[in-house]
Design an enzyme around this catalytic site. Structure first.
Site, mmCIF file in Angstrom:
data_model
loop_
_atom_site.group_PDB
_atom_site.id
_atom_site.type_symbol
_atom_site.label_atom_id
_atom_site.label_comp_id
_atom_site.label_asym_id
_atom_site.label_seq_id
_atom_site.Cartn_x
_atom_site.Cartn_y
_atom_site.Cartn_z
ATOM 1 N N LYS A 148 -4.156 1.895 -1.855
ATOM 2 C CA LYS A 148 -3.592 2.949 -1.015
ATOM 3 C C LYS A 148 -4.407 3.013 0.277
ATOM 4 C CE LYS A 148 -1.516 6.855 0.125
ATOM 5 N NZ LYS A 148 -0.092 6.838 0.528
ATOM 6 N N GLY B 119 9.387 -4.422 2.731
ATOM 7 C CA GLY B 119 10.545 -3.596 3.059
ATOM 8 C C GLY B 119 11.788 -4.034 2.313
ATOM 9 N N GLY B 120 12.248 -3.179 1.434
ATOM 10 C CA GLY B 120 13.533 -3.406 0.771
ATOM 11 C C GLY B 120 13.534 -4.445 -0.328
ATOM 12 N N MET C 6 3.776 11.600 1.962
ATOM 13 C CA MET C 6 2.666 11.867 1.050
ATOM 14 C C MET C 6 1.467 12.462 1.794
ATOM 15 S SD MET C 6 4.243 10.761 -1.535
ATOM 16 C CE MET C 6 3.035 10.839 -2.830
ATOM 17 N N ASN D 10 -4.050 0.004 8.801
ATOM 18 C CA ASN D 10 -2.735 0.624 8.905
ATOM 19 C C ASN D 10 -2.641 1.404 10.214
ATOM 20 O OD1 ASN D 10 -0.423 2.084 8.605
ATOM 21 N ND2 ASN D 10 -0.872 2.828 6.542
ATOM 22 N N THR E 175 8.780 0.789 -2.811
ATOM 23 C CA THR E 175 9.650 1.739 -3.520
ATOM 24 C C THR E 175 10.060 1.236 -4.903
ATOM 25 O OG1 THR E 175 10.506 2.676 -1.459
ATOM 26 C CG2 THR E 175 11.901 2.915 -3.405
ATOM 27 N N SER F 46 0.868 -1.173 0.000
ATOM 28 C CA SER F 46 0.000 0.000 0.000
ATOM 29 C C SER F 46 0.905 1.222 0.000
ATOM 30 C CB SER F 46 -0.872 -0.005 1.256
ATOM 31 O OG SER F 46 -1.672 1.153 1.267
ATOM 32 N N LYS G 186 -1.099 -3.424 9.737
ATOM 33 C CA LYS G 186 0.234 -3.037 9.261
ATOM 34 C C LYS G 186 0.998 -2.355 10.379
ATOM 35 C CE LYS G 186 2.880 -1.216 5.492
ATOM 36 N NZ LYS G 186 2.797 -0.709 4.116
ATOM 37 N N LEU H 239 -1.251 10.679 2.988
ATOM 38 C CA LEU H 239 -2.486 9.944 2.692
ATOM 39 C C LEU H 239 -3.352 10.535 1.575
ATOM 40 C CD1 LEU H 239 -3.664 8.894 6.276
ATOM 41 C CD2 LEU H 239 -3.120 7.345 4.402
ATOM 42 N N CYS I 12 1.074 4.783 10.049
ATOM 43 C CA CYS I 12 1.409 5.867 9.106
ATOM 44 C C CYS I 12 2.174 6.969 9.830
ATOM 45 C CB CYS I 12 0.136 6.447 8.483
ATOM 46 S SG CYS I 12 0.509 7.869 7.435
#
Ligand code: DHB
Length: 340
Positions: free
Chosen positions: A49, A257-258, A75, A131, A280, A25, A171, A77, A134
Site C-alpha cells: 500500500k 487498470g481494468g 480510502m 505515487n 479492484t 498498490s 505511478k 491512504l 493519489c
C-alpha cells in the site's frame, strides 16, 4: 515443484518473474497479514500500500463501494507508516525470491524526500513506486497532473538517485490527450534514474450514487473518489501504449487498470506492458485471482499463437480501414463489424 509452464516467465528490474501478474498498490496490501498472504500467492511480486511517514487511519467510512463495472474509493491512504513496511521487507524469508516493492505517497514534496531518503537505504527492496497520482487526499491535487510540479518532484527527488539503491519508478494518473502523453513522457525521459512507470492510477474524482438512494456512495470528498475495475480498462490500455511509444526503451511500463481476466492481461501486454497489476478484481476475489489469471493468460497466449509473454509484448495490430466513399455515408455503420 513448480509445475507452471515457463511461457509465463518474464523479467523486470533484472530479476526473473514467475509471471507478469502482481498486485496493484491499494487493496489487500496494507497489513502484515495482507503481505503474508501475497507471499504464498501466485503474485509474482509484492507491492505495498502507498505509505506515508506516519501511520494513517485514512478517510471516513464508507470509503469503498463496488459499482457496476468496477469500484469507487476514497480510502485516504490508510497505512502502517513506512517503518512497518521497511521492517517487514527486511525480515522476509530470504528463500522467498519474489521481488518486494514499496509504494510511497508523501503528502508533500518534503515528506516524499524523507520517505525516499529512508527507502533508498534498504537492501531488501527491489523497487520503489513513487505515487504521484493519489486523488483521495482532501485539498491535495494529483501531482502528476501539474507538469511543473511533476518536473520539480522528479528533479528534486530523483536526480541524484544512487545506482545501488532500489530501482525507482513513478505511478501516473490517466492522461486523456496526446499532448499530455507528450509532455509527461518528455519530463520522465529527462530523468535518467527512472526505471519504470506504472500506468494508470484510478480515474480520480468520479461520482457514484448509492443504489436506489439520493445519497452518494461514499462519504469522503462529497462522494468523489477514484474509479477502478473493468470499466477503466480502455483508458489504461491507451495510457500504456501511448507512454510505451514515447518513453525511453530502458523505462519499463507497468500496466494497471481494468484487469479481471487473462484476456485483460494479454491486452496490457499487447500494448507494451512489461508486467501487469491487479487492483479492484484482487480486492473482490482475494489472492486466488493470481493463479486464475495465470491459467487464463496461458490459454490466451496459446489461442493467439504467442510462444511466451515476451513474444506477445507490444504486438498490438492496427485495424485495417477502407476509404470512406459517398455511398458509405448511407450505410448503417453503427453496427458491430466483426473481425473476420
Ligand atoms: C489511495 C488511492 C489511490 O488511488 C492512491 O494512488 C493512493 C492512495 C487511497 O485513497 O488510499
Amino acid at each position: 515443484m513448480n509445475t507452471r509452464p515457463h511461457r509465463l516467465e518474464t523479467r523486470f528490474l533484472n530479476q526473473e518473474l514467475s509471471s507478469p501478474i502482481f498486485n496493484a498498490s491499494g487493496p489487500l496490501c496494507v497489513s502484515e497479514d495482507d503481505l503474508e498472504a501475497l507471499e504464498t500467492s501466485r503474485a509474482s511480486m509484492i507491492l505495498t500500500k502507498s505509505c506515508t511517514l506516519h501511520p494513517r487511519l485514512g478517510n471516513a467510512i464508507p470509503r469503498y463501494q463496488a459499482v457496476t463495472g468496477g469500484s469507487i474509493n476514497s480510502m485516504g491512504l490508510p497505512n502502517l507508516g513506512i517503518k512497518a513496511y521497511l521492517d517487514y521487507s527486511e525480515n522476509r524469508d530470504c528463500l522467498n525470491e519474489k521481488p518486494f516493492l514499496l509504494s510511497v505517497a508523501g503528502l508533500s514534496l518534503d515528506e516524499n524526500r524523507e520517505l525516499l531518503q529512508l527507502a533508498k537505504k534498504s537492501a531488501s527492496l527491489s523497487g520503489i513506486e513513487l505515487n504521484l497520482s493519489c486523488p483521495n487526499i482532501p485539498g491535495k491535487p494529483q501531482i502528476a497532473y501539474d507538469f511543473e510540479s511533476l518536473q520539480d518532484h522528479l528533479e528534486i527527488l530523483l536526480s541524484d538517485w544512487p545506482v545501488d539503491a532500489p530501482a525507482i519508478g513513478v505511478k501516473l494518473p490517466p492522461y486523456f490527450d496526446p499532448s499530455h502523453w507528450d509532455t509527461a513522457a518528455s519530463i520522465l525521459n529527462s530523468c535518467p534514474t527512472i526505471r519504470f512507470v506504472t500506468a494508470i492510477n484510478s480515474v480520480g474524482n468520479t461520482l457514484a450514487f448509492a443504489s436506489d438512494s439520493v445519497e452518494v456512495a461514499i462519504a469522503p470528498k462529497n462522494g468523489l473518489g477514484g474509479l477502478g475495475g473493468g470499466m477503466i480498462k480502455p483508458i489504461a490500455l491507451a495510457n500504456v501504449r501511448e507512454l510505451r511509444n514515447r518513453l525511453r526503451p530502458d523505462i519499463a511500463v507497468i500496466g494497471c487498470g481494468g484487469v479481471e481476466s487473462g484476456r485483460d492481461v494479454l491486452e496490457h501486454l499487447l500494448c507494451g506492458a512489461q508486467a501487469v497489476q491487479v487492483g479492484t478484481a484482487f480486492y473482490s476475489e482475494g489472492t486466488a485471482i493470481f493463479s486464475r489469471l495465470e491459467s487464463e493468460l496461458l490459454h490466451e497466449l496459446m489461442k493467439s499463437s504467442f510462444s511466451s509473454v515476451d513474444d506477445a509484448r507490444g504486438k498490438w495490430k492496427p485495424r485495417m480501414g477502407i476509404k470512406a466513399t459517398h455511398a458509405t455515408q448511407y450505410e448503417n455503420e453503427y453496427t458491430n463489424h466483426s473481425l473476420l
